[in-house]
Design an enzyme around this catalytic site. Sequence first.
Site, PDB file in Angstrom:
ATOM      1  CE  LYS A  52      -3.879  -2.169   2.411  1.00  0.00           C
ATOM      2  NZ  LYS A  52      -4.534  -2.441   3.695  1.00  0.00           N
ATOM      3  CD  GLN A  96      -3.591  -4.904   6.745  1.00  0.00           C
ATOM      4  OE1 GLN A  96      -3.642  -3.900   6.062  1.00  0.00           O
ATOM      5  NE2 GLN A  96      -4.071  -6.057   6.342  1.00  0.00           N
ATOM      6  CG  ASP A 119      -9.775  -0.634   5.138  1.00  0.00           C
ATOM      7  OD1 ASP A 119      -9.478  -0.915   3.958  1.00  0.00           O
ATOM      8  OD2 ASP A 119      -9.057  -0.922   6.113  1.00  0.00           O
TER       9      ASP A 119
END
Length: 294
Positions: A52, A96, A119
């Site tokens: 990312k 994460q 997200d």
Amino acid sequence: MEILDGKKISNQIKEEIAAEVAQMKERGEKVPHLAAVIVGNDGASMTYVNSKVRSCEKVGFESTLIRLPSTTSELELLKKIDQLNQDDDIDGFIVQLPLPEQIDTQKVIMAIDPDKDVDGFHPTNFGKMALDMSTFIPATPFGILELLERYNVETKGKHTVVIGRSHIVGRPMSILMGRKGWPGNSTVTLTHSHTKNITQIISQADIVISALGVPHFLKAEMVKDDAVVIDVGITRVPDESRERGYYLAGDVDFENVSKKASFITPVPGGVGPMTIAMLLKNTLLAREQHRGER
């Protein structure tokens, strides 16, 4: 049979985003800034987060990687999230998953400002998505929609079977494929571990989206001719004969299912690269939304 090439399409999307960022710079505007928080040192998570960060650099975003030890308490992580919520320089951030067992994942998701939740996991964003309102769509389902759209896969009136009901992929995918518009307007069956006659249901599907995490679960005899097959699963299967000691497998028996499918995603190189591309897209959207506020 046509391969739904996530690697190729994700690179196209990154080029489009990079062009937009270049225009932002020319106008003297602030470029998007994505932050990622990782707790602990899970190998797969580290690989994903590093990818990312590299992708941010490639499109001209600013990025911040925040590494916290696996012993981090829930309170410490929530304080870090609050700091990111308050930081006007950060347009979007992700925490994460998975998190260590001492941390309640749901509490963490709830603590993220929905306007920075790139997200798309916060209940506010999930609810907006379910109501067909403009919002951040979770990156993996967003990527699947983009693949279907760019390859002109017909979804209207089709029977879509989703395998797996996770909040990250299965459940949002079932909502999105049934929404008005395209890709969408299909009739959706959401299957899971308690579904009876799952093989029979899958065999009736025009479109199969498998997000189960069981290597080679979907066999050729389970799908009908010309089905569209989207493989979201990615599992490290131990294999001592390989240099890494494992290989990556999807949910689909690709070799055999590909002989019957009209469209199919490979693993790796299918849905995976699209997830990162759409996370960048969500961050760009967050920057555009914040532009008027700051």
